[in-house]
Design an enzyme around this catalytic site. Structure first.
Site, PDB file in Angstrom:
ATOM      1  CE  LYS A  35       0.480 -24.539  33.685  1.00  0.00           C
ATOM      2  NZ  LYS A  35      -0.080 -25.371  32.201  1.00  0.00           N
ATOM      3  NE  ARG A 129      -0.537 -26.959  24.899  1.00  0.00           N
ATOM      4  CZ  ARG A 129      -0.604 -26.459  26.366  1.00  0.00           C
ATOM      5  NH1 ARG A 129      -0.524 -25.588  26.808  1.00  0.00           N
ATOM      6  NH2 ARG A 129      -1.768 -26.793  27.532  1.00  0.00           N
ATOM      7  CE1 TYR A 254      19.160   4.977  30.480  1.00  0.00           C
ATOM      8  CE2 TYR A 254      18.060   3.382  31.343  1.00  0.00           C
ATOM      9  CZ  TYR A 254      19.169   3.716  31.591  1.00  0.00           C
ATOM     10  OH  TYR A 254      20.241   2.985  32.659  1.00  0.00           O
ATOM     11  CG  MET A 302      17.571  -4.033  35.578  1.00  0.00           C
ATOM     12  SD  MET A 302      19.775  -4.263  35.578  1.00  0.00           S
ATOM     13  CE  MET A 302      19.279  -4.852  33.678  1.00  0.00           C
TER      14      MET A 302
END
Length: 357
Positions: A35, A129, A254, A302
């Protein structure tokens, strides 16, 4: 020139890890859980490497479609089960097994008149769950057994909440609960996830559901995959694209969170949170440059990050920087980011180049 950020997927490591799982429970069949795009490693390539598994586990019908489209014939189990009656036709078309975990699914199957479909029935033995409460499980099993559109060979399953903690009494309690409410004629069961395969032999039943361990990821807090004889299946790397000489007292990145303690060289690497590397990494988290650890300094942005080059005066533009992989466990990076290794590998973004080796 293409961006240098690369995730190398080690096919032999995947095969090694499957063999490690089999060696831990040689009498059980192994479902390879693929998955989340193979835990971020790429669904199709992972399935190719793990073709020796007895079945694949997926979380979405679309994953089953992808596997069938490239020719995989192994059994596929839809771990979250179907959501609506229209899903049943797709499951039959794709020969996919479905988990049944809730009365709404029983009601839909009762109204269905198609050909027999294979089912794994899930008990909530304590994780709370998905799954039928233990006292309702025998009746759900009886109802499925009576349905002409359900194959008679129903697999009974549950999922552990704390199997990554050896000795945790919750796992002992869940095992006892499952066995206490298991119907007498239920002969095929599945309990063990990766951690349980390696740490809880009493959970080894007819089917194992191996996930993170197949990718070399740790199955216990404070330990790495290699501690369990696993090999990392992913190496995330990039290259230096700049070096700078910065004076003492100058700030880097930053918000200027890093202040240079002396005149020093720094390196700028082509990777950032836009590639999936965590922005909230702890200051000083290591990366591997030319086989040696260097600390990450300043904020991860980023597209870029900066590293301290004082220990590597010979470092140059083009040198490879490894963010995790052999020699730098992904679990160490995950701990520095306050998360788990699974999240990091699943977070790699589409602009990262994937290569097989």
């Amino acid at each position: 020139m293409a961006r240098a950020t690369t995730a190398r997927i080690h096919m032999d490591a995947l095969r090694h890890n499957l063999a490690r799982i089999r060696s831990a429970a040689p009498d059980s069949k192994v479902m390879a859980v693929v998955k989340a795009d193979g835990y971020g490693h790429g669904l199709e390539r992972v399935a190719q490497a793990l073709a020796g598994a007895d079945a694949f586990g997926v979380a979405a019908i679309s994953d089953a479609q992808r596997l069938r489209a490239v020719g995989f014939s192994q059994g596929i189990v839809l771990l979250s089960g179907f959501d609506e009656a229209a899903d049943l036709a797709q499951l039959r078309e794709l020969s996919v097994v479905t988990v049944v975990h809730h009365p709404f699914q029983l009601a839909m199957l009762a109204e269905d008149s198609g050909s027999p479909i294979s089912v794994w029935l899930k008990m909530d033995s304590g994780m709370h769950r998905l799954g039928f409460p233990p006292e309702q499980f025998p009746e759900a099993y009886r109802r499925l057994k009576a349905m002409p559109n359900v194959d008679d060979d129903i697999v009974c399953m549950s999922h552990f909440a704390s199997s990554d903690e050896p000795g945790n009494p919750q796992t002992v309690s869940q095992l006892a609960c499952f066995d206490a409410f298991l119907p007498a004629d239920a002969s095929v069961c599945s309990l063990a996830n990766s951690a349980a395969v390696l740490a809880w032999p009493a959970s080894h039943r007819q089917w194992l559901r191996a996930g993170g361990a197949l990718y070399g990821l740790s199955v216990a807090s404070g330990r790495t995959g290699s501690d369990f004889g696993l090999k990392p299946a992913m190496t995330l790397s990039t290259r230096l694209i700049s070096t700078q000489q910065v004076r003492a007292g100058e700030r880097v990145g930053y918000a200027g969170t890093y202040v240079c303690p002396e005149d020093m060289r720094i390196g700028v690497a082509a990777i950032g949170y836009g590639d999936g590397y965590p922005r909230n990494i702890r200051p000083g988290t290591p990366a591997l440059l030319n086989g040696q650890r260097v600390p990450i300094i300043g904020r991860v942005s980023m597209d870029l990050m900066t590293v301290d080059l004082r220990s590597q005066p010979q470092a140059a533009v083009g040198d490879e920087l490894i963010l995790w992989g052999g020699g730098l466990p992904v679990e160490e990076i995950a701990e520095a980011a306050g998360t788990i290794s699974y999240e990091l590998t699943c977070s790699i973004t589409r602009r990262v180049r994937f290569r097989e080796d």
